[in-house]
Design an enzyme around this catalytic site. Structure first.
Site: not given
Ligand SMILES: NC(=O)c1ccc[n+]([C@@H]2O[C@H](COP(=O)([O-])OP(=O)(O)OC[C@H]3O[C@@H](n4cnc5c(N)ncnc54)[C@H](O)[C@@H]3O)[C@@H](O)[C@H]2O)c1
Length: 395
Positions: A110-111, A139, A234
């Site tokens: 997990d970054a 993402a 978006y």
């Protein structure tokens, strides 16, 4: 085992190791065919296993002979169960990089966590000394804040009012109307927490504090704008708020890197079929019309073509880096061309279940979606036994 696609909505439960390898090899060949790029030599890619991040890693390694460290969050295989595609992509990438004599190591975790940042820092210290390019290409639908322990979930919702428009189920080709309720409660804050710039800042601060950024180091994160057709869901929706935050963060990171002459950029990329974008309602219909028109005009690009152009014609062109009025690099320039957008707006009105396969590139969408999981590649025997237990050499 014989591996077949098992589709569930906008995800595929299986991935083909040989197909993923072919995908990576095709991207490497493309980069080699375009010639050397005088780019960064020591590169950290955060979100390196699929989509734009994978294309960045390949462009750096095979365009500029760069040493790369890739961070990603993928599922390894187990007996009888395939890995996630990013695992197989990374295995193939490392295999090819090592064959070419390039340094390539990967970290799967997990970054957003302190642990993975620490692990990355230790690897840079031990192996590379300093980094001169950091690509930030995560993402994710969720982020566990390492400081507070709170799990934030991002949403893809309009802000203010309900949004109703056309969408397509790209598997069946059925065009229908979809309504999305507006954001409520903490939806906006949560989405900004996950997809905004906070974690990018944490990475850059952590690297700088350990003196791991070379003089003149550059960092780039990826953003999207898109047309008015999709803006309610978006760019003017919850995800757009996160992108606003990410773009603003480029300026604060640039300020914090001033003493080492470093610079942070956001590159606005084109809409493409990736695991992230196929989950957004309305976008698949837009992309299938966009693909049709850009292919007809001879200006269609995938992730690898986009990043090759970003590197060769923007970041490492040797000229001043062109940006828009908000300081952003624009490689969505061909997507946003007025003639392209005018044609899409017209087709959008006309699109129905009956005509979409003809007026849009539904087949191109589906092919790209299958390709994400390693299916549909020439040169791969999908009837043959495949070994699902592929290892990433450095892990
Ligand atoms: N796809 C598009 O159309 C498009 C267009 C413009 C910009 N972008 C932007 O490009 C960036 C990358 O998107 P993509 O479409 O290439 O997505 P993607 O889903 O293909 O790739 C996401 C990457 O993030 C990694 N990741 C996710 N959660 C992680 C975690 N917790 N820890 C470590 N790694 C994690 C995945 O392993 C993968 O490598 C995003 O910022 C996206 O908004 C996408």
């Amino acid at each position: 085992m014989i591996i077949e696609p098992r589709m569930r909505g906008f995800i595929c439960l299986t991935a083909h190791p040989d197909g993923c390898e072919q995908n990576v090899k095709n991207q490497i060949e493309y980069i080699k065919s375009k010639g050397a790029i005088n780019g960064a030599k020591k590169v950290l890619v955060i979100g390196a296993s699929t989509g734009f991040g994978l294309a960045s890693r390949i462009s750096s390694a095979f365009g500029s002979n760069a040493s790369t460290i890739g961070v990603f969050f993928e599922k390894p295989p187990s007996e009888g169960k395939t890995a996630s595609p990013g695992w197989y992509n990374s295995a193939a990438f490392e295999k090819e990089a090592h064959k070419a004599g390039l340094y390539a190591k990967s970290i799967n975790g997990d970054a957003f966590s302190d642990e993975v940042k620490k692990q990355t820092i230790d690897m840079i210290k031990a192996d590379l000394g300093q980094i001169d390019l950091v690509i930030y290409s995560l993402a994710s639908p969720v982020r566990l804040d390492p400081k507070t322990g709170v799990l934030h979930r991002s949403t893809l919702k309009p802000i203010g009012e309900k949004f109703t428009n056309k969408t397509v189920d790209f598997h069946s080709g059925k065009v229908s109307e979809i309504s999305i309720e507006p954001a409520q409660g903490d939806d906006i804050e949560n989405t900004v927490k996950v997809m905004g710039g906070e974690d990018w800042t944490m990475w850059m601060d952590a690297l700088k504090a350990e003196n791991l950024l070379a003089d003149g180091a550059t960092t780039v994160a990826y953003s999207y704008i898109g047309p008015s057709l999709t803006e309610a869901v978006y760019r003017k929706g919850t995800i757009g708020r996160a992108k606003d935050h990410l773009e603003a963060t480029a300026f604060t990171i640039t300020d914090s890197l001033a003493d080492i002459n470093g610079k942070a950029y956001v590159s606005v990329n084109k809409a493409l079929v990736t695991q992230a974008s196929s989950a957004i309602p309305v976008i698949p219909l837009y992309i299938s019309l966009l693909y049709k028109i850009m292919k007809e005009e001879g200006i269609h690009e995938g992730c690898i073509e986009q990043i090759q152009r970003l590197y060769a014609e923007r970041l490492f062109s040797g000229k001043e880096i062109a940006t828009d009025e908000k300081g952003r690099i624009r490689i969505d320039d061909w997507e946003m061309r007025q003639d392209v957008q005018d044609k899409i707006a017209k087709l959008w009105q006309e699109a129905t279940t009956e005509n979409l396969a003809e007026i849009g590139d539904l087949e191109g969408y589906r092919n790209d979606f299958h390709n994400l999981f390693g299916f549909g590649f020439d040169g791969v025997d999908y009837k043959a036994d495949a070994n699902e237990m592929v290892a990433v050499e450095s892990i």
